[in-house]
Write an enzyme that holds these catalytic residues in place. Structure first.
Site, PDB file in Angstrom:
ATOM      1  N   HIS A 106       0.935  -1.238   0.095  1.00  0.00           N
ATOM      2  CA  HIS A 106      -0.057  -0.006   0.048  1.00  0.00           C
ATOM      3  C   HIS A 106       0.693   1.141  -0.024  1.00  0.00           C
ATOM      4  O   HIS A 106       0.329   2.604  -0.363  1.00  0.00           O
ATOM      5  CB  HIS A 106      -1.093  -0.005   1.200  1.00  0.00           C
ATOM      6  CG  HIS A 106      -0.327   0.400   2.558  1.00  0.00           C
ATOM      7  ND1 HIS A 106       0.064  -0.729   3.195  1.00  0.00           N
ATOM      8  CD2 HIS A 106       0.107   1.577   3.246  1.00  0.00           C
ATOM      9  CE1 HIS A 106       0.272  -0.285   4.660  1.00  0.00           C
ATOM     10  NE2 HIS A 106       0.480   1.097   4.188  1.00  0.00           N
TER      11      HIS A 106
ATOM     12  N   ASP B 131      -0.185  -7.884   1.719  1.00  0.00           N
ATOM     13  CA  ASP B 131       0.210  -6.341   1.731  1.00  0.00           C
ATOM     14  C   ASP B 131       1.972  -6.188   1.659  1.00  0.00           C
ATOM     15  O   ASP B 131       2.133  -5.410   2.146  1.00  0.00           O
ATOM     16  CB  ASP B 131      -0.300  -5.553   2.751  1.00  0.00           C
ATOM     17  CG  ASP B 131      -0.206  -4.203   2.529  1.00  0.00           C
ATOM     18  OD1 ASP B 131      -0.062  -3.564   1.417  1.00  0.00           O
ATOM     19  OD2 ASP B 131      -0.076  -3.346   3.655  1.00  0.00           O
TER      20      ASP B 131
ATOM     21  N   SER C  21       4.789   2.016   8.010  1.00  0.00           N
ATOM     22  CA  SER C  21       4.444   1.059   7.066  1.00  0.00           C
ATOM     23  C   SER C  21       5.651   0.367   6.280  1.00  0.00           C
ATOM     24  O   SER C  21       6.247   1.292   5.762  1.00  0.00           O
ATOM     25  CB  SER C  21       3.248   1.190   6.467  1.00  0.00           C
ATOM     26  OG  SER C  21       2.126   1.730   6.963  1.00  0.00           O
TER      27      SER C  21
END
Length: 328
Positions: free
Chosen positions: A171, A201, A280
């Site tokens: 993402h 992801d 992230s």
């Protein structure tokens, strides 16, 4: 010759009757076909785990030497009591680095800042991240991007092969027209996506330029991971960093569904080390500086996108398989 990713096996306790078993000779091991990668891995790992003990010993002995050097000359022979007193004095007066500090020092050369460029996202989460980045830079929350390349998002990555192979979250780079990574020494390079694993992801990047002394992180199996184990998250929350936060494993085999409801992740590590947008793709590490997982999400009951104490990471076993290298 391309150097493979490095893995650290889980510690294995002594098995029954293991003490009674004869130790095979090197020639016997060779005849049994013991693979070279395992030998290399076993040689490398103890040295890294001994780093903390060696550091404590060096500091203690250095301080003890200084203490004993100051003793008035008298020709007296040093006793064990003198040495113990000197070491104790050193430990009481010298401040040693914390476990988290040592772990962060080990992993830091392998952590990179990842920035994706392209059309600006218009989702509530993306707008919140943009406001956070602006405030972190001392700008008004709603300040517009400068003309030219528009930052679509900021995240973190970790080098797993020293040829510039980087793991991050999908993402972070999805839909980007251009991706740049910044290494620990400040070198900036364009990177391309070489493979993805949407179900976890994850994305794998290849940097076009790399530092001469680039170090790959060591990965550690989560088979022996337990709730309460100490961990640290290293990354670039809102672009600030590299930042380090510490905590413990809160749970295992957790599931998480994205706020938009588009994806559900499973078999996640739950942890309470502070993480925010920008973390992230960064590594979740143990106190030996080994990567246990890739930080991928934080739980938020609202759209404020602030940390409330629950973060999730994809176990490194899943992450390593994204590059075709199941490690354990």
């Amino acid at each position: 010759m391309r150097r493979p990713a490095r893995y650290s096996p889980s510690p294995r306790g002594p098995q029954p009757d293991e003490a009674a078993m004869p130790t095979p000779s090197p020639s016997a091991e060779a005849a049994a076909g013991d693979p070279a990668p395992v030998q290399a891995r076993d040689r490398w790992q103890p040295g890294r785990r001994a780093f903390a003990a060696l550091l404590v010993a060096v500091v203690a002995l250095g301080g003890a030497s200084a203490y004993l050097w100051q003793r008035p000359p008298g020709g007296q022979q040093l006793t064990q009591k003198d040495i113990d007193a000197a070491v104790l004095k050193t430990l009481q007066t010298q401040t040693l680095p914390s476990q988290t500090t040592r772990a962060a020092d080990i992993i830091r050369p392998s952590v990179v800042r990842v920035v994706s460029y392209g059309a600006e996202k218009q989702t509530p989460a993306a707008k919140t991240e943009k406001r956070g980045r602006n405030m972190a830079r001392g700008k008004p929350p709603e300040a517009a991007e400068p003309p030219g390349e528009v930052e679509r998002g900021i995240g973190t990555g970790v080098v797993i092969v020293d040829k510039g192979v980087i793991l991050t979250n999908l993402h972070v780079v999805a839909g980007a027209e251009k991706i740049k990574v910044t290494f620990f020494d400040g070198l900036e390079s364009v990177a391309t996506v070489t493979s993805v694993q949407p179900e976890n992801d994850l994305a794998v990047l290849q940097a076009q330029k790399i530092p001469d002394d680039l170090m790959a992180a060591s990965m550690r199996s989560t088979a022996d991971l337990r709730p309460g184990d100490q961990v640290a998250a290293v990354g670039f929350p809102f672009g600030i960093g590299p930042s380090v936060s510490s905590g413990v494993v809160s749970g295992l085999k957790r599931s998480f569904q994205s706020p938009e409801g588009r994806q559900e992740l499973s078999n996640l590590i739950q942890f309470d080390a502070a993480a925010n947008p920008g973390n992230s793709g960064g590594p979740l590490i143990n106190m030996d500086g080994e990567v246990l997982g890739i930080v991928t999400a934080i739980l938020n009951p609202t759209h404020q996108r602030t940390f409330i104490g629950i973060g999730f990471a994809v176990p490194i076993e899943n992450a390593a398989s994204a590059v075709g290298s199941p490690p354990f």
